[in-house]
Design a protein around this motif. Structure first.
Motif, PDB file in Angstrom:
ATOM      1  N   MET A   1     -25.095   0.593  40.262  1.00 46.38           N
ATOM      2  CA  MET A   1     -23.974   0.720  39.335  1.00 46.38           C
ATOM      3  C   MET A   1     -24.112   2.016  38.534  1.00 46.38           C
ATOM      4  O   MET A   1     -25.187   2.325  38.029  1.00 46.38           O
ATOM      5  N   ALA A   2     -23.017   2.776  38.420  1.00 41.72           N
ATOM      6  CA  ALA A   2     -22.982   4.001  37.627  1.00 41.72           C
ATOM      7  C   ALA A   2     -22.268   3.719  36.314  1.00 41.72           C
ATOM      8  O   ALA A   2     -21.287   2.967  36.280  1.00 41.72           O
ATOM      9  N   VAL A   3     -22.748   4.335  35.229  1.00 43.06           N
ATOM     10  CA  VAL A   3     -22.211   4.118  33.882  1.00 43.06           C
ATOM     11  C   VAL A   3     -21.831   5.470  33.304  1.00 43.06           C
ATOM     12  O   VAL A   3     -22.575   6.455  33.444  1.00 43.06           O
ATOM     13  N   THR A   4     -20.683   5.548  32.631  1.00 54.37           N
ATOM     14  CA  THR A   4     -20.285   6.797  31.999  1.00 54.37           C
ATOM     15  C   THR A   4     -21.285   7.171  30.906  1.00 54.37           C
ATOM     16  O   THR A   4     -21.985   6.319  30.359  1.00 54.37           O
ATOM     17  N   ALA A   5     -21.334   8.455  30.572  1.00 52.92           N
ATOM     18  CA  ALA A   5     -22.309   8.932  29.589  1.00 52.92           C
ATOM     19  C   ALA A   5     -22.076   8.327  28.210  1.00 52.92           C
ATOM     20  O   ALA A   5     -23.012   8.186  27.426  1.00 52.92           O
ATOM     21  N   ASP A   6     -20.821   7.941  27.890  1.00 58.79           N
ATOM     22  CA  ASP A   6     -20.540   7.327  26.598  1.00 58.79           C
ATOM     23  C   ASP A   6     -20.600   5.800  26.655  1.00 58.79           C
ATOM     24  O   ASP A   6     -20.280   5.127  25.670  1.00 58.79           O
ATOM     25  N   HIS A   7     -20.986   5.249  27.793  1.00 58.42           N
ATOM     26  CA  HIS A   7     -21.211   3.809  27.979  1.00 58.42           C
ATOM     27  C   HIS A   7     -19.945   2.975  27.794  1.00 58.42           C
ATOM     28  O   HIS A   7     -20.026   1.800  27.443  1.00 58.42           O
ATOM     29  N   THR A   8     -18.774   3.565  28.048  1.00 58.06           N
ATOM     30  CA  THR A   8     -17.532   2.807  27.920  1.00 58.06           C
ATOM     31  C   THR A   8     -17.178   2.055  29.196  1.00 58.06           C
ATOM     32  O   THR A   8     -16.632   0.946  29.135  1.00 58.06           O
ATOM     33  N   TYR A   9     -17.475   2.655  30.349  1.00 57.91           N
ATOM     34  CA  TYR A   9     -17.134   2.029  31.625  1.00 57.91           C
ATOM     35  C   TYR A   9     -18.298   2.143  32.600  1.00 57.91           C
ATOM     36  O   TYR A   9     -19.160   3.021  32.467  1.00 57.91           O
ATOM     37  N   ALA A  10     -18.272   1.234  33.565  1.00 58.36           N
ATOM     38  CA  ALA A  10     -19.209   1.284  34.683  1.00 58.36           C
ATOM     39  C   ALA A  10     -18.433   0.970  35.948  1.00 58.36           C
ATOM     40  O   ALA A  10     -17.311   0.437  35.898  1.00 58.36           O
ATOM     41  N   ALA A  11     -19.001   1.290  37.082  1.00 58.00           N
ATOM     42  CA  ALA A  11     -18.334   1.012  38.351  1.00 58.00           C
ATOM     43  C   ALA A  11     -19.374   0.727  39.423  1.00 58.00           C
ATOM     44  O   ALA A  11     -20.488   1.240  39.377  1.00 58.00           O
ATOM     45  N   ARG A  12     -18.971  -0.098  40.366  1.00 55.55           N
ATOM     46  CA  ARG A  12     -19.835  -0.403  41.502  1.00 55.55           C
ATOM     47  C   ARG A  12     -18.973  -0.798  42.692  1.00 55.55           C
ATOM     48  O   ARG A  12     -17.783  -1.124  42.552  1.00 55.55           O
ATOM     49  N   LEU A  13     -19.557  -0.751  43.872  1.00 58.91           N
ATOM     50  CA  LEU A  13     -18.965  -1.370  45.051  1.00 58.91           C
ATOM     51  C   LEU A  13     -19.513  -2.777  45.146  1.00 58.91           C
ATOM     52  O   LEU A  13     -20.723  -2.988  44.993  1.00 58.91           O
ATOM     53  N   THR A  14     -18.649  -3.727  45.379  1.00 60.56           N
ATOM     54  CA  THR A  14     -19.102  -5.103  45.498  1.00 60.56           C
ATOM     55  C   THR A  14     -18.478  -5.722  46.730  1.00 60.56           C
ATOM     56  O   THR A  14     -17.459  -5.244  47.240  1.00 60.56           O
ATOM     57  N   ALA A  15     -19.079  -6.766  47.219  1.00 67.10           N
ATOM     58  CA  ALA A  15     -18.626  -7.417  48.445  1.00 67.10           C
ATOM     59  C   ALA A  15     -18.117  -8.810  48.117  1.00 67.10           C
ATOM     60  O   ALA A  15     -18.657  -9.506  47.270  1.00 67.10           O
ATOM     61  N   ALA A  16     -17.065  -9.211  48.808  1.00 61.67           N
ATOM     62  CA  ALA A  16     -16.530 -10.563  48.687  1.00 61.67           C
ATOM     63  C   ALA A  16     -16.183 -11.048  50.072  1.00 61.67           C
ATOM     64  O   ALA A  16     -15.905 -10.262  50.978  1.00 61.67           O
ATOM     65  N   SER A  17     -16.204 -12.339  50.239  1.00 58.74           N
ATOM     66  CA  SER A  17     -15.805 -12.902  51.529  1.00 58.74           C
ATOM     67  C   SER A  17     -14.364 -12.536  51.811  1.00 58.74           C
ATOM     68  O   SER A  17     -13.549 -12.345  50.906  1.00 58.74           O
TER      69      SER A  17
END
Length: 381
Positions: A1-17
Motif C-alpha cells: 500500500m502506498a500513502v501520500t506524503a501528507d497521509h490523507t490518502y492511500a491506495a492499493r490493488l486488491t483482489a475480490a472473487s
C-alpha cells in the motif's frame, strides 16, 4: 500500500472473487482501492472498471483523492488517473512510455504529481508521469543503472537513487536535483562498499542506510548535511531476520536522534513491527494487527504509528501504536557539527569541511557521508 506524503490518502490493488454467482473458476479479479485517512474514521472506496486489472499493475494515491495506475500493455507502460464518479469509476488517460523496465517512485511531497524511474544498463531516466502538461515528461538522466528512490526535501526537488556505474563496481546512493538535472554523490562510506539509501526524513535529515562496509550487510543511520559518519547500531543486528525501515516520525527538525523509526521485521515464518530511535539504543518488537498490510504505515508528529490493516471482518482500518518509551533523551552534542564533545568532526569524503550552517535545516544540502566506524563508538545509536 502506498500513502501520500501528507497521509490523507492511500491506495492499493486488491483482489475480490468474481461477482457473486458468476465465479467461473478464473481466479480473483483485481481492482484499485483508495483509502481516506484524514477523516474521523478511515474508509475505502473501490475503483473498479469494466475490466479487471492485472496483478502486476501499480497504484499511487494523490492528495486530491485520485489514484494513478500504471499498467503493462504490449511492451508499453500506460498511465491513467482513477477517481470515483458516483456509483462508477472515472478514468483519465495520461499517456504511455515504451521501455522494458519501469518503477513508480514513492509519492512526492507535493502530493499532486508522480514520478517513474526507467532503469538502463548505461543510463537511467526519471520521468514525471502525473502532474505535467502533456503526458509523461522527461526530467533527468542519471549515468548508470539506478534503483530505490527517496525524497530528501519537502519541495520534491532532491531525489536520492542507488546507482551502479556502467562497467560494474559498487552501488552508491546519489542525489538528483530534478530542477537542474544535476547528479551529486550522497553516500561514500568506503570505496568498495555497496551503500544504499533505504529511507529519508526531509524534516530532520535522518537517513536509514544499508551497507556492507562493516564486512556484512548492516543497517545504519546518518544525518543529511552532518559531518558525522554513518553509524551501525548493534541493536539493529538481529540474527535470522531482515530489517526494512518503512516510516520515520516527521516534524523533528532539530532532533534526528529522537525520531521514531518503524521497521518491517521478516523472520522465517512471519513478519512483525520493530520500533527504534537512534538515541534509544534498543529495538522494540511489536505485534501488528491481524491483516496488517505488511510493510505499510506512517507516523504522526506526536510519535503514534498508524498501521493500515484489513481482514475478513474489517475491510478498512488503521491501528494506532504509540512508540514505546526509551531511556530519557540526553543531549549528546554541543558541537555545531553535531559531534559528541570527545569525537572528531570528519569532513565528508570528496567534499570540503562542512560549516556550522550546513547542519541547520534551512541550509541542509546533500553531501557525501564519510567513512563509517565499524563499531557503535560514542554517541546515540
Amino acid at each position: 500500500m502506498a500513502v501520500t506524503a501528507d497521509h490523507t490518502y492511500a491506495a492499493r490493488l486488491t483482489a475480490a472473487s468474481v461477482a457473486a454467482g458468476t465465479d467461473d473458476g478464473s481466479g480473483p479479479a483485481w481492482f484499485a482501492e483508495r483509502w481516506t485517512l484524514d477523516g474521523p474514521e478511515p474508509y475505502a472506496v473501490s475503483l473498479p472498471l469494466d475490466r479487471p486489472e492485472e496483478a502486476a499493475s501499480d497504484v499511487l494515491p494523490l492528495s486530491d483523492g485520485r489514484v494513478l495506475i500504471r499498467r503493462r500493455v504490449a511492451g508499453r507502460h500506460t498511465f491513467s488517473l482513477l477517481y470515483p464518479t458516483g456509483p462508477g469509476t472515472g478514468e483519465l488517460p495520461l499517456g504511455d512510455l515504451v521501455c522494458a523496465e519501469l518503477v513508480l517512485l514513492p509519492p512526492p511531497p507535493d502530493g499532486m504529481s508522480a514520478y517513474a524511474l526507467v532503469p538502463g544498463e548505461h543510463t537511467s531516466s526519471v520521468w514525471l508521469v502525473a502532474g505535467g502538461r502533456y503526458g509523461p515528461e522527461h526530467v533527468a538522466d542519471v549515468p548508470g543503472r539506478c534503483s530505490g528512490g527517496a525524497w530528501l526535501d519537502r519541495a520534491g526537488r532532491l531525489l536520492a537513487l542507488d546507482r551502479r556505474l556502467p562497467g560494474g563496481g559498487p552501488v552508491k546512493a546519489v542525489a538528483v536535483d530534478l530542477g537542474r538535472g544535476e547528479v551529486t554523490p550522497l553516500l561514500q562510506i568506503t570505496p568498495d562498499s555497496d551503500d544504499r539509501l533505504l529511507l529519508a526524513d526531509p524534516d530532520s535529515g535522518l537517513l536509514l542506510i544499508g551497507s556492507d562496509a562493516p564486512g556484512e550487510d548492516r543497517l545504519g543511520w546518518g544525518v543529511l548535511g552532518s559531518c558525522l559518519p554513518v553509524r551501525f547500531p548493534e541493536c539493529l543486528r538481529v540474527p535470522g531476520v531482515t530489517l526494512t525501515p518503512f516510516a520515520v516520525q516527521p516534524g523533528q527538525a532539530l532532533m534526528p536522534e529522537g525520531c521514531a523509526v518503524a521497521l518491517r521485521v521478516d523472520g522465517a515464518s512471519d513478519s512483525w513491527v520493530g520500533i527504534w530511535r537512534p538515541a534509544g539504543r534498543r529495538l522494540h518488537h511489536v505485534a501488528p494487527p491481524a491483516g496488517w498490510l505488511t510493510g505499510s504505515g506512517f507516523w504522526s508528529g506526536e510519535g503514534v504509528l498508524h498501521l493500515p490493516y484489513a481482514d475478513g471482518d474489517t475491510p478498512c482500518a488503521v491501528a494506532l501504536l504509540p512508540a514505546p518509551a526509551d531511556a530519557p533523551y540526553r543531549a549528546l552534542t554541543d558541537d555545531p557539527c553535531g559531534a559528541p564533545a570527545d569525537a572528531p568532526c570528519r569532513a565528508a569524503a570528496g567534499g570540503t569541511e562542512p560549516s556550522a550552517a550546513d547542519s541547520t535545516p534551512p541550509a541542509r544540502r546533500p553531501v557525501p557521508l564519510g567513512e563509517a566506524p565499524l563499531t557503535e563508538g560514542s554517541g546515540p545509536g
